[in-house]
Design a protein around this motif. Sequence first.
Motif, PDB file in Angstrom:
ATOM      1  N   PRO A  49      -1.265  -0.737   5.776  1.00  0.00           N
ATOM      2  CA  PRO A  49      -2.548  -0.652   5.251  1.00  0.00           C
ATOM      3  C   PRO A  49      -3.699  -0.386   6.275  1.00  0.00           C
ATOM      4  CG  PRO A  49      -1.805  -2.752   5.252  1.00  0.00           C
ATOM      5  CD  PRO A  49      -0.663  -2.153   5.517  1.00  0.00           C
ATOM      6  N   GLU A  94      -3.939   9.815  -3.811  1.00  0.00           N
ATOM      7  CA  GLU A  94      -3.689  10.153  -2.381  1.00  0.00           C
ATOM      8  C   GLU A  94      -3.012   8.327  -1.893  1.00  0.00           C
ATOM      9  OE1 GLU A  94      -5.934  11.115   1.958  1.00  0.00           O
ATOM     10  OE2 GLU A  94      -7.147  10.996   0.093  1.00  0.00           O
ATOM     11  N   TYR A  95      -3.771   7.566  -2.133  1.00  0.00           N
ATOM     12  CA  TYR A  95      -3.403   6.220  -1.903  1.00  0.00           C
ATOM     13  C   TYR A  95      -3.603   5.243  -3.183  1.00  0.00           C
ATOM     14  CZ  TYR A  95      -3.506   7.697   3.256  1.00  0.00           C
ATOM     15  OH  TYR A  95      -3.477   8.412   4.115  1.00  0.00           O
ATOM     16  N   THR A 135       1.987  11.981  -9.472  1.00  0.00           N
ATOM     17  CA  THR A 135       1.174  11.645  -8.537  1.00  0.00           C
ATOM     18  C   THR A 135       0.199  12.580  -8.215  1.00  0.00           C
ATOM     19  OG1 THR A 135       3.044  12.646  -6.985  1.00  0.00           O
ATOM     20  CG2 THR A 135       3.085  10.415  -7.340  1.00  0.00           C
ATOM     21  N   TYR A 154       5.804   3.732   1.277  1.00  0.00           N
ATOM     22  CA  TYR A 154       5.061   2.663   1.830  1.00  0.00           C
ATOM     23  C   TYR A 154       4.274   3.067   3.236  1.00  0.00           C
ATOM     24  CZ  TYR A 154       8.602   0.383  -1.374  1.00  0.00           C
ATOM     25  OH  TYR A 154       9.251   0.156  -2.460  1.00  0.00           O
ATOM     26  N   VAL A 155       2.987   2.442   3.498  1.00  0.00           N
ATOM     27  CA  VAL A 155       2.277   2.630   4.442  1.00  0.00           C
ATOM     28  C   VAL A 155       1.812   1.350   5.083  1.00  0.00           C
ATOM     29  CG1 VAL A 155       1.664   5.011   3.627  1.00  0.00           C
ATOM     30  CG2 VAL A 155       0.168   3.050   3.201  1.00  0.00           C
ATOM     31  N   THR A 196       0.838  -1.112  -0.163  1.00  0.00           N
ATOM     32  CA  THR A 196       0.030   0.050   0.085  1.00  0.00           C
ATOM     33  C   THR A 196       0.992   1.277  -0.060  1.00  0.00           C
ATOM     34  OG1 THR A 196      -1.707  -1.130   1.191  1.00  0.00           O
ATOM     35  CG2 THR A 196      -2.000   1.373   1.106  1.00  0.00           C
ATOM     36  N   LEU A 197       0.559   2.098  -0.888  1.00  0.00           N
ATOM     37  CA  LEU A 197       1.394   3.266  -1.094  1.00  0.00           C
ATOM     38  C   LEU A 197       0.504   4.719  -0.911  1.00  0.00           C
ATOM     39  CD1 LEU A 197       2.671   2.031  -4.327  1.00  0.00           C
ATOM     40  CD2 LEU A 197       4.018   2.150  -2.271  1.00  0.00           C
ATOM     41  N   LYS A 198       1.250   5.603  -0.310  1.00  0.00           N
ATOM     42  CA  LYS A 198       0.821   6.953  -0.018  1.00  0.00           C
ATOM     43  C   LYS A 198       1.717   7.914  -1.054  1.00  0.00           C
ATOM     44  CE  LYS A 198      -0.115  10.459   3.688  1.00  0.00           C
ATOM     45  NZ  LYS A 198       0.062  10.507   5.219  1.00  0.00           N
ATOM     46  N   ARG A 215      -2.495   3.412   7.611  1.00  0.00           N
ATOM     47  CA  ARG A 215      -2.296   4.421   6.355  1.00  0.00           C
ATOM     48  C   ARG A 215      -1.025   5.388   6.757  1.00  0.00           C
ATOM     49  NH1 ARG A 215      -7.085   5.280   2.075  1.00  0.00           N
ATOM     50  NH2 ARG A 215      -7.318   3.049   1.469  1.00  0.00           N
ATOM     51  N   GLN A 216      -0.178   4.878   7.544  1.00  0.00           N
ATOM     52  CA  GLN A 216       0.817   5.814   8.072  1.00  0.00           C
ATOM     53  C   GLN A 216       2.143   5.327   7.588  1.00  0.00           C
ATOM     54  OE1 GLN A 216       0.639   8.899   9.576  1.00  0.00           O
ATOM     55  NE2 GLN A 216      -1.703   8.449   9.097  1.00  0.00           N
ATOM     56  N   GLN A 270      -2.428   0.849  -4.532  1.00  0.00           N
ATOM     57  CA  GLN A 270      -1.699  -0.235  -4.334  1.00  0.00           C
ATOM     58  C   GLN A 270      -0.995  -0.795  -5.484  1.00  0.00           C
ATOM     59  OE1 GLN A 270      -4.125  -3.381  -2.549  1.00  0.00           O
ATOM     60  NE2 GLN A 270      -4.972  -2.030  -0.750  1.00  0.00           N
TER      61      GLN A 270
END
Length: 271
Positions: A197, A160-161, A156, A194-195, A144-146, A200-201, A163
């Motif tokens: 999931p 926001e988020y 980007t 990388y966050v 999961t990516l932010k 989401r941090q 995968q």
Amino acid sequence: MARVNALVITGYGTNCHEESAYALKAAGADNADIVYFSDLAAGHVRMDEYNFLLCPGGFLDGDDLGAAQAAALRWRWSTTNDGHPVLDQLKHFFDSGGIILGICNGFQLLCKLGLLPAVGDHYFERQVSLSYNDSGRFEDRWVTLKANQASPCVFTKGIEYLQAPVRHGEGKIIPMDEPTLNAIVQNNLYALQYVDPETRQPTEQYPYNPNGSPMGIAGLTDPTGRIFGLMPHPEAFNHPTNHPTWTRGRAADIPLGLAMLESGVNYLKAK
């Protein structure tokens, strides 16, 4: 709107070129040519015919020669048949407003060439490298990516988020020194993290961060935002059926990795 002509570089072990070209066309590019680096170096193809350069992933040089180190040397020292350095074409391509995306091995290449992160506008000076994953193994998993909303990265924007899958053995970002990392942070040149999931941090915790990169950095941009590199493979998530949960009906609402390529295409078309 401007026409988007994309150049996808392949050869020397690259094997993600077909899906990268497919994803570019699906993202709205008018054209996506797959070209061997040897043909570029020989002068059979010129970069000034394109405005979107994609350096894909896939076991470049067998992943045995130092995370795109050999490829960076080829770019630096190759000359066309008429004696012109290939690197001059790359410089002119960027100076003319082209955008550059490096995925996995392609990201490693951009770092080894010194195109990322280009702190202080110092291009073609190596400031970061990529090393072995902290796990000591090849990682093949979904992450999961932010996106950093303060980043200048054109790829980007509006994201926001999301995968995407990772598949690499050398993906840990290593800044040359502490001031370089501080400058990356202060100038928001970390475009993707990388966050966890659940929270989401951003995280350095395995396996949510598959390689141990500091601050969970998964991708970097340059100060203009027109060069972007990341270890995950957004081109490999170009349809809901690519996601491992699609058979359980959970993938339809998950943003596609294709969104990053669409952002790049839309940037060029809006120029």
